[in-house]
Design a protein around this motif. Structure first.
Motif, PDB file in Angstrom:
ATOM      1  N   ALA A  41     -40.611 -35.405  47.089  1.00  0.00           N
ATOM      2  CA  ALA A  41     -41.824 -34.796  46.541  1.00  0.00           C
ATOM      3  C   ALA A  41     -42.556 -34.007  47.621  1.00  0.00           C
ATOM      4  O   ALA A  41     -43.084 -32.920  47.371  1.00  0.00           O
ATOM      5  CB  ALA A  41     -42.740 -35.873  45.960  1.00  0.00           C
TER       6      ALA A  41
ATOM      7  N   ARG B 203     -49.601 -32.044  42.218  1.00  0.00           N
ATOM      8  CA  ARG B 203     -48.552 -32.846  41.586  1.00  0.00           C
ATOM      9  C   ARG B 203     -47.689 -33.527  42.642  1.00  0.00           C
ATOM     10  O   ARG B 203     -47.335 -34.708  42.509  1.00  0.00           O
ATOM     11  CB  ARG B 203     -47.700 -31.958  40.683  1.00  0.00           C
ATOM     12  CG  ARG B 203     -46.799 -32.732  39.726  1.00  0.00           C
ATOM     13  CD  ARG B 203     -45.994 -31.748  38.869  1.00  0.00           C
ATOM     14  NE  ARG B 203     -46.885 -30.838  38.158  1.00  0.00           N
ATOM     15  CZ  ARG B 203     -47.475 -31.129  37.028  1.00  0.00           C
ATOM     16  NH1 ARG B 203     -47.293 -32.305  36.463  1.00  0.00           N
ATOM     17  NH2 ARG B 203     -48.261 -30.247  36.443  1.00  0.00           N
TER      18      ARG B 203
ATOM     19  N   ASP C 173     -53.355 -26.889  38.856  1.00  0.00           N
ATOM     20  CA  ASP C 173     -52.856 -26.343  40.123  1.00  0.00           C
ATOM     21  C   ASP C 173     -51.470 -25.751  39.909  1.00  0.00           C
ATOM     22  O   ASP C 173     -50.479 -26.481  39.839  1.00  0.00           O
ATOM     23  CB  ASP C 173     -52.821 -27.446  41.187  1.00  0.00           C
ATOM     24  CG  ASP C 173     -52.166 -26.990  42.485  1.00  0.00           C
ATOM     25  OD1 ASP C 173     -52.227 -25.781  42.769  1.00  0.00           O
ATOM     26  OD2 ASP C 173     -51.596 -27.838  43.194  1.00  0.00           O
TER      27      ASP C 173
ATOM     28  N   ALA D  21     -53.530 -32.203  38.060  1.00  0.00           N
ATOM     29  CA  ALA D  21     -52.311 -31.534  38.525  1.00  0.00           C
ATOM     30  C   ALA D  21     -52.014 -30.284  37.711  1.00  0.00           C
ATOM     31  O   ALA D  21     -51.520 -29.280  38.240  1.00  0.00           O
ATOM     32  CB  ALA D  21     -51.130 -32.503  38.453  1.00  0.00           C
ATOM     33  N   ASP D  22     -52.332 -30.313  36.415  1.00  0.00           N
ATOM     34  CA  ASP D  22     -52.048 -29.168  35.543  1.00  0.00           C
ATOM     35  C   ASP D  22     -52.904 -27.955  35.878  1.00  0.00           C
ATOM     36  O   ASP D  22     -52.590 -26.837  35.468  1.00  0.00           O
ATOM     37  CB  ASP D  22     -52.254 -29.564  34.079  1.00  0.00           C
ATOM     38  CG  ASP D  22     -51.211 -30.551  33.591  1.00  0.00           C
ATOM     39  OD1 ASP D  22     -50.159 -30.648  34.231  1.00  0.00           O
ATOM     40  OD2 ASP D  22     -51.462 -31.232  32.584  1.00  0.00           O
TER      41      ASP D  22
ATOM     42  N   ILE E 113     -49.652 -36.404  44.399  1.00  0.00           N
ATOM     43  CA  ILE E 113     -49.743 -37.593  43.553  1.00  0.00           C
ATOM     44  C   ILE E 113     -48.406 -38.329  43.536  1.00  0.00           C
ATOM     45  O   ILE E 113     -48.357 -39.564  43.581  1.00  0.00           O
ATOM     46  CB  ILE E 113     -50.183 -37.205  42.133  1.00  0.00           C
ATOM     47  CG1 ILE E 113     -51.616 -36.667  42.156  1.00  0.00           C
ATOM     48  CG2 ILE E 113     -50.092 -38.391  41.183  1.00  0.00           C
ATOM     49  CD1 ILE E 113     -52.093 -36.109  40.831  1.00  0.00           C
ATOM     50  N   ALA E 114     -47.316 -37.569  43.491  1.00  0.00           N
ATOM     51  CA  ALA E 114     -45.982 -38.183  43.520  1.00  0.00           C
ATOM     52  C   ALA E 114     -45.753 -38.924  44.836  1.00  0.00           C
ATOM     53  O   ALA E 114     -45.211 -40.034  44.851  1.00  0.00           O
ATOM     54  CB  ALA E 114     -44.907 -37.120  43.310  1.00  0.00           C
TER      55      ALA E 114
ATOM     56  N   GLY F   1     -48.332 -26.517  42.355  1.00  0.00           N
ATOM     57  CA  GLY F   1     -47.603 -27.781  42.349  1.00  0.00           C
ATOM     58  C   GLY F   1     -47.996 -28.717  43.478  1.00  0.00           C
ATOM     59  O   GLY F   1     -47.441 -29.814  43.594  1.00  0.00           O
TER      60      GLY F   1
ATOM     61  N   MET G 138     -47.481 -34.878  36.059  1.00  0.00           N
ATOM     62  CA  MET G 138     -47.472 -36.063  36.909  1.00  0.00           C
ATOM     63  C   MET G 138     -48.780 -36.803  36.741  1.00  0.00           C
ATOM     64  O   MET G 138     -49.842 -36.228  36.877  1.00  0.00           O
ATOM     65  CB  MET G 138     -47.283 -35.651  38.380  1.00  0.00           C
ATOM     66  CG  MET G 138     -47.288 -36.828  39.355  1.00  0.00           C
ATOM     67  SD  MET G 138     -45.836 -37.869  39.186  1.00  0.00           S
ATOM     68  CE  MET G 138     -44.578 -36.729  39.756  1.00  0.00           C
ATOM     69  N   ARG G 139     -48.696 -38.101  36.410  1.00  0.00           N
ATOM     70  CA  ARG G 139     -49.913 -38.876  36.215  1.00  0.00           C
ATOM     71  C   ARG G 139     -50.514 -39.273  37.544  1.00  0.00           C
ATOM     72  O   ARG G 139     -49.816 -39.492  38.518  1.00  0.00           O
ATOM     73  CB  ARG G 139     -49.596 -40.126  35.388  1.00  0.00           C
ATOM     74  CG  ARG G 139     -49.179 -39.834  33.953  1.00  0.00           C
ATOM     75  CD  ARG G 139     -48.617 -41.050  33.269  1.00  0.00           C
ATOM     76  NE  ARG G 139     -49.562 -42.158  33.327  1.00  0.00           N
ATOM     77  CZ  ARG G 139     -49.234 -43.402  32.981  1.00  0.00           C
ATOM     78  NH1 ARG G 139     -48.026 -43.690  32.585  1.00  0.00           N
ATOM     79  NH2 ARG G 139     -50.143 -44.360  33.069  1.00  0.00           N
ATOM     80  N   ARG G 140     -51.833 -39.389  37.552  1.00  0.00           N
ATOM     81  CA  ARG G 140     -52.558 -39.842  38.737  1.00  0.00           C
ATOM     82  C   ARG G 140     -52.215 -41.301  39.009  1.00  0.00           C
ATOM     83  O   ARG G 140     -51.924 -42.089  38.111  1.00  0.00           O
ATOM     84  CB  ARG G 140     -54.061 -39.661  38.526  1.00  0.00           C
ATOM     85  CG  ARG G 140     -54.933 -39.979  39.711  1.00  0.00           C
ATOM     86  CD  ARG G 140     -54.684 -39.006  40.857  1.00  0.00           C
ATOM     87  NE  ARG G 140     -54.980 -37.655  40.492  1.00  0.00           N
ATOM     88  CZ  ARG G 140     -56.198 -37.130  40.514  1.00  0.00           C
ATOM     89  NH1 ARG G 140     -57.212 -37.841  40.901  1.00  0.00           N
ATOM     90  NH2 ARG G 140     -56.384 -35.884  40.172  1.00  0.00           N
TER      91      ARG G 140
ATOM     92  N   ASN H 106     -55.613 -40.722  47.491  1.00  0.00           N
ATOM     93  CA  ASN H 106     -55.217 -40.271  46.154  1.00  0.00           C
ATOM     94  C   ASN H 106     -56.430 -40.155  45.240  1.00  0.00           C
ATOM     95  O   ASN H 106     -56.551 -39.201  44.467  1.00  0.00           O
ATOM     96  CB  ASN H 106     -54.203 -41.249  45.570  1.00  0.00           C
ATOM     97  CG  ASN H 106     -53.682 -40.804  44.211  1.00  0.00           C
ATOM     98  OD1 ASN H 106     -54.296 -41.087  43.205  1.00  0.00           O
ATOM     99  ND2 ASN H 106     -52.570 -40.104  44.197  1.00  0.00           N
TER     100      ASN H 106
END
Length: 484
Positions: free
Chosen positions: A121, A66, A60, A57-58, A69-70, A63, A1-3, A50
């Motif tokens: 999410a 992630r 953690d 996210a990777d 951020i979602a 999840g 998931m991108r920031r 945010n």
């Protein structure tokens, strides 16, 4: 998931005076000012929440990051467009009001599924954060979705009133515009906008708290991983050092063995080179004696090589097995304690987590205890090397004694005296072979003793680390109830 990417959001502030909007060319007292004030900071607080997330996210595994951020992306992106378009429409003069409202209603339609996605999410957080934080976030996201209905109703009514004012038979002025747009109409817009601002504030606050707590969890686990990694390097250095000492002991023993047999061969070389001058030319017993020594030499080499390899081959699998078992337990306990600091609602959660995460990196549960099993025997084979050196000197002396005595005692190399010494060689060969075999047995026995001692220590220490780590969980649970 991108920031969440930076968004171009209108800076909301107070607009002085009386202005019109939504395409009307007349002024409505405090109309634009009320809408601007109701929108307030818009999505800025959520954007800041945010941005406060400093971990990827990777990194953690839970999840949580992630999911946060979602949630942020699905809240800020559509509401940024919606609130921005409402603000822009509130100051728009002499434009087609129908087009303004069509754009706003399309943005409302886009916002609903995005908020549903944010709620989905957020559901991933139910098991990774405190229940009240999850419920607060989930509840405010639901309220955001619900309040859109109220905002839509208010916009519908405003649209109708703007349309009527724009199409009135008689000219609409700032004096009679209140017939169409009054405090009630304005309130139908500003109240939902204020509610949205309120819910966004709560969403931002919860995101910040959850992100902060999860960041602490990751810091705990990162520190624990570093401690374990440092411990593993320490163990590996100890194991490599021990293997070097074993190999060094082997080479030193082999050097003694090579020098011993080289000296023996040199001692008898003179006789072999002048065989016809000894015992009537019959040196078969000497030839057999030297052949027996060659065989004894090969046997000694093989025996010591096998026992040396045994030492390294037996210790390493046990060491790796105990490392894996201890690491698995320590990691599992560390994850439990760290995660409880973010999940458990106990007032002692933070203090207890901090205390016991420190304890997990101290005796008696440090994994470096395994290295001590190896370090304590790092010089254990030195006495064996010394023993071999002494015994090989005896072998060299004993094996060479036939030639040395014969040269000193016998006046003639072909007489009865020489024949007696040559006749003694077979029995002497057996004595020397037995001596060499005993030395090899001692080396093997010593290496087996050291190997067994290290392996027993590894099993015992590994079990102790695991037992104490599991007891740490019970002590932590008690701490959560009564405090540190």
């Amino acid at each position: 998931m991108r920031r969440l990417l930076p968004v171009a959001f209108i800076v909301f502030g107070v607009i002085s005076g009386v202005q019109c909007g939504f395409g009307l060319n007349v002024t409505v007292s405090s109309f634009t000012k009320s809408i601007t004030s109701s929108i307030g900071n818009g999505i800025n607080l959520v954007v800041k929440a945010n941005a406060s997330i400093k971990i990827a996210a990777d990194d953690d595994n839970s999840g949580t990051i992630r999911a946060l951020i979602a949630v942020s992306n699905n809240v800020t992106t559509p509401l940024n467009r919606l609130l921005g378009s409402i603000l822009a429409a509130a100051t728009a003069e002499n434009v087609n009001s129908d087009e303004l409202f069509v754009n706003i209603f399309s943005l409302v339609a886009e916002t609903r599924p995005a908020l549903d996605a944010a709620s989905n999410a957020a559901s991933d957080l139910q098991k990774t954060t405190k229940e009240y934080l999850y419920q607060t976030l989930s509840g405010n996201l639901t309220e955001l979705s619900t309040i859109l209905t109220n905002l839509t109703d208010g916009l519908d009514y405003l649209h109708l009133q703007v349309y009527q004012a724009a199409n009135e038979e008689y000219p609409v002025t700032s004096k009679n515009i209140t017939i169409f747009i009054n405090s009630t109409v304005i309130a139908d817009i500003t109240m939902p906008l204020e509610a949205i601002q309120n819910y966004l504030t709560h969403v931002a606050s919860v995101i910040t708290v959850i992100a902060s707590e999860r960041t602490q969890v990751i810091k705990y686990l990162t520190q624990m991983n570093e401690t374990i990694s440092n411990g593993l390097r320490n163990i590996q250095n100890s194991a490599s050092g021990f293997n070097r000492t074993v190999i060094d002991a082997y080479h030193r023993i082999m050097a003694q063995q090579v020098n011993t047999f080289k000296n023996i061969n040199q001692t008898y070389a003179a006789i072999v080179s002048r065989a016809s001058s000894y015992n009537g030319g019959d040196i078969s017993n000497l030839t057999m004696f030297l052949s027996d020594l060659v065989a004894a030499n090969a046997s000694f080499l093989q025996f010591v090589s096998l026992s040396t390899n045994y030492t390294m081959e037996q210790i390493n699998p046990v060491l790796q097995d105990r490392i894996a078992a201890a690491t698995k337990t320590l990691t599992r306990v560390a994850r439990f304690i760290a995660n409880q600091s973010a999940i458990n609602i106990s007032q002692h959660a933070n203090q207890c987590a901090q205390r016991f995460m420190q304890k997990l990196q101290q005796n008696p549960v440090v994994i470096t205890r395994l290295s001590r099993c190896i370090q304590q025997d790092s010089n254990a084979l030195q006495p064996t090397v010394t023993f071999v050196q002494y015994q090989m000197d005896l072998v060299r002396s004993a094996a060479s004694s036939i030639a040395n005595q014969m040269s000193k005692v016998c006046q003639r190399n072909t007489g009865a005296c020489a024949r007696a010494y040559f006749a003694a060689l077979p029995d002497h060969s057996q004595v020397i072979q037995n001596k060499i075999s005993v030395i090899a047995g001692v080396v093997s026995n010593d290496e087996h003793v050291v190997t067994g001692r290290i392996i027993n220590c590894l099993y015992g220490t590994g079990a102790d680390i695991i037992e104490n780590a599991l007891l740490m969980t019970k002590k932590f649970n008690r701490c959560m109830l009564v405090g540190p």
